[in-house]
Design a protein around this motif. Structure first.
Motif, PDB file in Angstrom:
ATOM      1  N   TYR A 105     -71.726  41.779 -71.448  1.00 47.13           N
ATOM      2  CA  TYR A 105     -71.591  41.173 -70.117  1.00 47.13           C
ATOM      3  C   TYR A 105     -70.823  42.086 -69.165  1.00 47.13           C
ATOM      4  N   LYS A 106     -69.823  42.794 -69.682  1.00 49.24           N
ATOM      5  CA  LYS A 106     -69.077  43.755 -68.846  1.00 49.24           C
ATOM      6  C   LYS A 106     -70.002  44.866 -68.364  1.00 49.24           C
ATOM      7  N   LEU A 107     -70.879  45.349 -69.251  1.00 47.66           N
ATOM      8  CA  LEU A 107     -71.833  46.402 -68.872  1.00 47.66           C
ATOM      9  C   LEU A 107     -72.823  45.901 -67.824  1.00 47.66           C
ATOM     10  N   ILE A 108     -73.271  44.664 -67.995  1.00 48.14           N
ATOM     11  CA  ILE A 108     -74.239  44.086 -67.044  1.00 48.14           C
ATOM     12  C   ILE A 108     -73.558  43.811 -65.704  1.00 48.14           C
ATOM     13  N   GLY A 109     -72.328  43.298 -65.768  1.00 53.73           N
ATOM     14  CA  GLY A 109     -71.557  43.020 -64.555  1.00 53.73           C
ATOM     15  C   GLY A 109     -71.810  41.614 -64.017  1.00 53.73           C
ATOM     16  N   GLY A 110     -70.765  41.048 -63.382  1.00 53.02           N
ATOM     17  CA  GLY A 110     -70.929  39.789 -62.657  1.00 53.02           C
ATOM     18  C   GLY A 110     -70.948  38.515 -63.473  1.00 53.02           C
TER      19      GLY A 110
END
Length: 437
Positions: free
Chosen positions: A257-262
């Motif tokens: 989720y951190k890599l995807i963002g938001g």
């Protein structure tokens, strides 16, 4: 050697992939459907040489998810009477939120999908495209985790229960013997199919199956309602392997989720679950006397004090601190690691319940070895990790791609120490990962 072994492994995966349904069976005859944790581990192997199949595997699995986030342990994509108990026995339609498009069981399996997505991303050569695929599926995995914490944790401890031994993935482990002693199910009249494909000596007994079916009948009588199951099921266990897979998958979802963002709210919730889960896991499931993690029988409120390969799986999920990890590895090497044994037997070789030929009562399983290898490396036990890896490759090379293997080295002399299903998908998939590591 490496190339030939890898080619054989790829051939097995490709042969077991069903193009019409876009999923992979564990092996021919014995397991003709899609299994939850098998599919995840199979996708790791595909990711090394056919990312499209890896993605299809995950996508097909998640398509069968129920509207409450639950993922069944078997999805019956095809009609066949070669497996018992089948779709007509399980009746997933009894649950109001089951998936109307897919017949399935009303049980689940260790939730590996979160860390599998992370593994696929690690392996991928086109990280951008893979992250896009992950973005399209990750919320379904998050919903699966939410389902567990909201429906399978009656005491709000951050530890989820399993209500059937099949949910553990370690179907006939000697650990469950303690629970069978508290039950006296009726004798069911049924025709098994597994023993027509493999030696009955390698499979659970008829009486064990009576227990298995009885638990399902209770769940069915209550329409697979989790609250009712928590109240009535004679089998209610907090399993260190199952909970470790959930914790490992939480960790992976946070990173993805951190890599995807938001997705701050989801990350925040995952971290909350993590903190509670890891604390309870260490407080409740670590047995100081045995020096490893054990199962907890929630129905009878007691620890089940036995060592199994599941006792060491928490290493893979970064659960123990350094001191606990050192204790665990010492215990593992003392009990499971003598020079006459391949690492790592699925049950304590020093126990009278140990049976190195019978499914989860003693044989070596490649999926647990793969987790153990990666866990040992994370804690810096590189020599022992290397032994687990070498043992795993050696037994496959000598015997073939079986479902499980005898842990006693003496039984490998004639290269006939592989048991259960042959050309087994996760054995092939995880070998590919070990060879390319």
């Amino acid at each position: 050697m490496k190339k030939t072994l890898q080619q054989k492994a790829e051939h097995i995966l490709d042969s077991n992939f069903k193009t019409e349904g876009e999923f992979t069976i564990p092996c021919e005859n014995l397991y003709p459907f899609q299994w939850f944790w098998d599919s995840g581990l199979i996708a790791i192997g595909f990711a090394h040489y056919d990312m499209q199949k890896a993605e299809k595997e995950i996508k097909t699995l998640l398509k069968a998810q129920w509207s409450n986030g639950f993922i069944p342990h078997i999805i019956f994509h095809t009609e066949t009477d070669s497996y018992f108990p089948g779709a007509n026995f399980h009746r997933s339609d009894l649950h109001p939120e089951s998936n109307p498009k897919y017949k399935s069981t009303g049980m689940t399996q260790p939730p590996v999908t979160g860390f599998v997505l992370k593994e696929i991303y690690r392996i991928s050569e086109d990280k951008g495209a893979t992250l896009k695929f992950i973005e399209s599926q990750i919320d379904k995995v998050y919903d699966n985790h939410r389902y567990f914490y909201e429906n399978r944790d009656p005491q709000n401890e951050g530890l989820v229960y399993i209500y059937h031994n099949w949910e553990s993935g370690t179907d006939n482990s000697p650990i469950w013997d303690d629970i069978w002693k508290t039950m006296n199910p009726p004798e069911y009249d049924f025709e098994r199919r597994d023993t027509t494909h493999v030696d009955p000596e390698e499979r659970p007994s008829k009486r064990e199956y009576d227990h298995y079916l009885h638990i399902i009948e209770i769940a069915k009588a209550n329409n697979y309602n989790d609250e009712k199951i928590a109240e009535l099921s004679p089998f209610l266990v907090q399993d260190p392997l199952f909970n470790a897979m959930l914790i490992k998958s939480n960790e992976s979802l946070i990173e993805l989720y951190k890599l995807i963002g938001g997705h701050e709210n989801k990350i925040k919730q995952l971290k909350k679950w993590q903190q509670k889960s890891i604390t309870s896991f260490n407080d409740k499931l670590f047995d100081e006397e045995l020096g490893a993690y054990v199962h907890y029988d929630l129905r009878n409120e007691r620890a089940l004090k036995h060592l199994s390969s599941s006792s060491f799986a928490p290493l893979f999920a970064n659960i123990p601190d350094t001191e606990k990890a050192e204790t665990m590895v010492k215990v593992m090497m003392e009990k499971f690691g003598n020079e006459n044994q391949y690492l790592c037997a699925s049950f304590d070789p020093t126990s009278e319940r140990f049976n190195p030929k019978k499914y989860w009562r003693g044989p070596v399983w490649v999926n647990l070895n793969w987790m153990l290898y990666n866990g040992l490396k994370q804690y810096g036990f590189n020599d022992i990790a290397e032994r687990v890896k070498t043992d795993t490759i050696t037994i496959i090379e000598n015997n073939g791609f079986y479902e499980y293997f005898d842990s006693r080295k003496e039984m490998h002399k004639d290269n006939k120490a592989g048991y259960g299903g042959n050309n087994f998908s996760w054995t092939a998939a995880l070998l590919i990962d070990l060879l390319n590591e």
